[in-house]
Motif scaffolding. Structure first.
Motif, PDB file in Angstrom:
ATOM      1  N   VAL A 275       0.854  -1.189   0.000  1.00 39.81           N
ATOM      2  CA  VAL A 275       0.000   0.000   0.000  1.00 39.81           C
ATOM      3  C   VAL A 275       0.891   1.240   0.000  1.00 39.81           C
ATOM      4  CG1 VAL A 275      -1.582   1.381   1.427  1.00 39.81           C
ATOM      5  CG2 VAL A 275      -1.992  -1.068   1.096  1.00 39.81           C
ATOM      6  N   ILE A 289      -7.381  -1.094   4.661  1.00 38.91           N
ATOM      7  CA  ILE A 289      -6.906  -0.713   3.330  1.00 38.91           C
ATOM      8  C   ILE A 289      -6.392  -1.971   2.642  1.00 38.91           C
ATOM      9  CG2 ILE A 289      -5.333   0.752   2.021  1.00 38.91           C
ATOM     10  CD1 ILE A 289      -5.208   2.601   4.471  1.00 38.91           C
ATOM     11  N   SER A 293      -3.261  -0.849  -2.639  1.00 32.27           N
ATOM     12  CA  SER A 293      -4.053   0.360  -2.799  1.00 32.27           C
ATOM     13  C   SER A 293      -3.143   1.587  -2.768  1.00 32.27           C
ATOM     14  CB  SER A 293      -5.091   0.476  -1.675  1.00 32.27           C
ATOM     15  OG  SER A 293      -6.024  -0.569  -1.747  1.00 32.27           O
ATOM     16  N   VAL A 295      -3.480   5.419  -1.478  1.00 33.72           N
ATOM     17  CA  VAL A 295      -4.333   6.312  -0.701  1.00 33.72           C
ATOM     18  C   VAL A 295      -3.852   7.744  -0.907  1.00 33.72           C
ATOM     19  CG1 VAL A 295      -5.239   6.864   1.583  1.00 33.72           C
ATOM     20  CG2 VAL A 295      -4.710   4.485   0.990  1.00 33.72           C
ATOM     21  N   SER A 306     -10.144   0.141  -1.330  1.00 33.64           N
ATOM     22  CA  SER A 306      -9.246  -0.592  -2.216  1.00 33.64           C
ATOM     23  C   SER A 306      -9.058   0.231  -3.482  1.00 33.64           C
ATOM     24  CB  SER A 306      -9.832  -1.967  -2.555  1.00 33.64           C
ATOM     25  OG  SER A 306      -8.930  -2.720  -3.337  1.00 33.64           O
ATOM     26  N   ALA A 310      -7.569   4.846  -3.912  1.00 33.29           N
ATOM     27  CA  ALA A 310      -8.423   4.008  -3.067  1.00 33.29           C
ATOM     28  C   ALA A 310      -9.790   4.645  -2.878  1.00 33.29           C
ATOM     29  CB  ALA A 310      -7.753   3.785  -1.712  1.00 33.29           C
ATOM     30  N   TRP A 316     -15.377  -0.412  -5.529  1.00 29.31           N
ATOM     31  CA  TRP A 316     -14.209  -0.923  -6.259  1.00 29.31           C
ATOM     32  C   TRP A 316     -14.503  -2.288  -6.876  1.00 29.31           C
ATOM     33  CZ3 TRP A 316     -11.191  -5.298  -5.309  1.00 29.31           C
ATOM     34  CH2 TRP A 316     -10.021  -5.389  -6.064  1.00 29.31           C
TER      35      TRP A 316
END
Length: 341
Positions: A275, A289, A293, A295, A306, A310, A316
């Motif tokens: 992530v 999360i 992903s 963010v 996701s 995100a 999603w």
């Protein structure tokens, strides 16, 4: 250990007779355990292995699996509503830590202005700088470097080749695995025409109590304040946490995650592998999360997200289904356009 002692210590409900003299040597998977080991099962995915396991006992949620069990199971059922948690506690019963390694200790170097507590062990090659305080019952293993003005609590385990920079603060019962770096310089520069001017980071890093840091993870110190990892948080291998990041309590962060500077993450947040989190954003409490992903915006409490960028995982998933259908939709659009012409 005797199986009956394990049952008692873990407050399990044994279904089947537990012999008084049945000794258990450790834990094993359903596939690999021998008749002196206990195993566990969570959910129905691994039910097929129950018929073949040689384990003398299996931790499980009996109510959820009893309809899938053969009538003549050859193992003792250890019933638990949370078998994974019971398994985790069982592993701790058999863990002997570094008791054998303690015999290999030789005194590392510790500056005369620093203090180490009772039963704290410094292994060969350890260096401890000036004005540092190390609590009781710690083990600092080979070639670890502890800087100046560092505070380390009680019962801390620091594995080989860890570097703890000056002014860092580590709480009680923390574990820092091999090769990790606590309190390194943040990635901070100011642009001056054709070159970068380095920002000197004068802050520090804080690990609160019961934090575990995986191997080769880096936690940068604050630029002028601090970077903080909340109590009970567990961080996997190869994670990068930038300067001035604040991470709350009891979070879990999987491998290869990168968190950019000055982001704030709440309590009980779960972050999947790979992530990426941009800087200067806020992530609420109890957020999940999904892996890989990206963010880039704030996330409210209790959200599950996701994707890149995100967004809520339900949306999603719907988008992913539509994305898979794009070639088919495009083909139909071409056919419709052809008919119109």
């Amino acid at each position: 250990m005797l199986l009956r002692d394990i049952v008692s210590k873990l407050s399990l409900n044994a279904i089947g007779e537990v012999p008084d003299n049945l000794s258990v040597s450790g834990m094993g998977s359903l596939q690999a355990a021998n008749n002196r080991q206990i195993s566990f099962i969570v959910g129905r995915k691994y039910v097929k292995y129950l018929a073949e396991t040689k384990a003398c006992a299996v931790i499980m949620d009996y109510e959820s699996l009893k309809d899938r069990l053969l009538p003549d199971v050859k193992f003792i059922i250890l019933d638990s509503k949370n078998p994974y948690l019971a398994f985790a506690k069982a592993t701790r019963l058999f863990y002997k830590g570094q008791e054998g390694i303690r015999e290999l200790k030789t005194e590392g170097f510790i500056d005369k202005t620093s203090v180490k507590g009772v039963d704290t062990v410094l292994f060969k090659g350890v260096f401890v700088g000036s004005n540092t305080v190390i609590g009781d019952g710690c083990e600092i293993m080979n070639n670890a470097v502890i800087g100046r003005n560092v505070t380390i609590g009680n019962n801390v385990m620091i594995y080989p080749n860890v570097t703890v920079y000056d002014n860092s603060k580590i709480g009680n019962n923390c574990i820092v695995h091999a090769g990790s770096v606590i309190g390194s310089d943040g990635f901070g520069y100011a642009r001056d025409k054709a070159r970068y001017v380095k920002i000197i980071h004068s802050g520090y890093a804080i690990l609160e109590d019961d934090v575990e840091i995986g191997a080769n993870t880096t936690i940068d110190r604050g630029a002028v304040d601090f970077t903080e990892i909340g109590a009970g948080t567990k961080i996997d291998n190869l994670v990068q946490i930038a300067h001035n990041v604040i991470i709350g309590k009891n979070c879990a962060i999987a491998a290869q995650t990168g968190i950019a500077g000055s982001s704030v993450i709440g309590d009980n947040v779960t972050i999947g592998g790979q992530v990426g989190i941009t800087g200067h954003i806020f992530i609420g409490n109890n957020v999940i999360i999904a892996a890989q992903s990206g963010v880039v915006n704030n996330i409210e409490d209790n959200e599950i997200v996701s994707g890149l960028p995100a967004f809520p995982i339900k949306d999603w998933r719907n988008s992913t289904v539509l994305f898979k259908k794009l070639p088919e939709l495009f083909k139909k659009m071409k056919e419709i356009a052809k008919k119109r012409t």
